[in-house]
Enzyme design. Structure first.
Site, PDB file in Angstrom:
ATOM      1  N   HIS A 164      47.198  43.731  55.881  1.00  0.00           N
ATOM      2  CA  HIS A 164      47.911  42.489  55.613  1.00  0.00           C
ATOM      3  C   HIS A 164      48.681  42.562  54.305  1.00  0.00           C
ATOM      4  O   HIS A 164      48.379  43.359  53.407  1.00  0.00           O
ATOM      5  CB  HIS A 164      46.946  41.306  55.602  1.00  0.00           C
ATOM      6  N   CYS A 165      49.717  41.709  54.217  1.00  0.00           N
ATOM      7  CA  CYS A 165      50.471  41.529  52.966  1.00  0.00           C
ATOM      8  C   CYS A 165      50.592  40.023  52.744  1.00  0.00           C
ATOM      9  O   CYS A 165      49.662  39.286  53.058  1.00  0.00           O
ATOM     10  CB  CYS A 165      51.819  42.241  53.018  1.00  0.00           C
ATOM     11  N   ALA A 166      51.689  39.549  52.200  1.00  0.00           N
ATOM     12  CA  ALA A 166      51.824  38.114  51.941  1.00  0.00           C
ATOM     13  C   ALA A 166      52.206  37.347  53.206  1.00  0.00           C
ATOM     14  O   ALA A 166      51.623  36.311  53.524  1.00  0.00           O
ATOM     15  CB  ALA A 166      52.852  37.874  50.840  1.00  0.00           C
TER      16      ALA A 166
END
Length: 274
Positions: A164-166
């Protein structure tokens, strides 16, 4: 999670059996949380469901979401955000969770002033700026971090895994595209998976509004920022083309730039394909 086996009888698909599930997970506060299973490869195999998930920020998960995540039995969470993003909005994970949390930021090495200069120069062509971020900032500058994540994913104890990222669109999108290509999923399907982030556009816009303040400082109007928030299929097509032109194939990139061994590639295919 419920899975469904569909058996075809008669016609061109006679005898074919397909396992299906909901691609978006039913989290109350989850952002762009998806399972990448179920995709067909060029040789007729299928990516296993429930082994690799992709998402945006986990910072806003409510208790019901954490209980749901706990049931998934995650062995590893890979956070692709910058250290600043992590400090500002740390992940929420189930209490007592015993898996591995790995920070592998796929961030640009370019400083803030240089980023502002690039934004100002290309404010009328933000699609090109996003393509540069994918090909240069993520793939070239962070190749070793990508190689490390593939090596970790090949270890059975680290699966199921979540990347995941933002927003779950850009850094996560490139990482998942590479993985699907390694598994033999056709480019058209990879582009389609990337484009699914558009279904979460409203939530992505809310999350990224704070991150994109810098763009407004250099004279970019909010209405112009949609190019950075959308998952434009052409951006992923051009990213895959750029990798293929430079390295021959995505596998060539993983071997040459990311340092992924043949053993890791083989273990990933055996572990993630049905």
């Amino acid at each position: 999670r419920p899975y469904f086996a569909v058996q075809f009888s008669g016609g061109l698909a006679d005898g074919r059996r397909v396992v299906a599930a909901e691609r978006f997970l039913p989290l109350r506060s989850g952002l762009n949380f998806r399972d990448i299973g179920g995709y067909r490869t060029g040789d007729g195999r299928e990516v296993r469901w429930g082994q690799v998930y992709r998402a945006g920020s986990l910072a806003g998960l409510v208790d019901a979401d954490l209980a749901y995540l706990d049931q998934l039995g995650l062995g590893m969470v890979c956070d692709l955000r910058s250290p600043r993003e992590v400090r500002r909005a740390p992940d929420r994970l189930p209490a007592g969770w015993g898996g591995a949390w790995v920070a592998r930021p796929l961030s640009s090495q370019v400083g803030g002033r240089e980023q502002a200069r690039l934004l100002r120069q290309q404010r009328c062509e933000l699609d090109k700026l996003l393509l540069r971020m994918y090909t240069q900032d993520i793939l070239e500058e962070n190749a070793q971090a990508i190689g490390d994540m593939f090596t970790r994913l090949a270890q059975a104890e680290n699966r199921p895994a979540l990347f995941h990222c933002a927003a779950g669109k850009d850094r996560t999108g490139v990482m998942v595209a590479l993985l699907l290509a390694l598994l033999g999923v056709p480019d058209e399907t990879i582009v389609a998976d990337y484009s699914l982030s558009n279904l979460a556009f409203g939530m992505i816009e809310q999350v990224m509004r704070r991150e994109l303040r810098q763009a407004m400082w250099v004279g970019i109007r909010p209405s112009q920022l949609s190019s950075l928030l959308l998952a434009n299929p052409e951006t992923m097509r051009l990213t895959l083309t750029a990798v293929q032109e430079k390295y021959g194939t995505v596998i060539g990139y993983l071997r040459q730039a990311a340092g992924v061994s043949e053993e890791v590639i083989d273990r990933l295919r055996k572990g993630l394909l049905a």
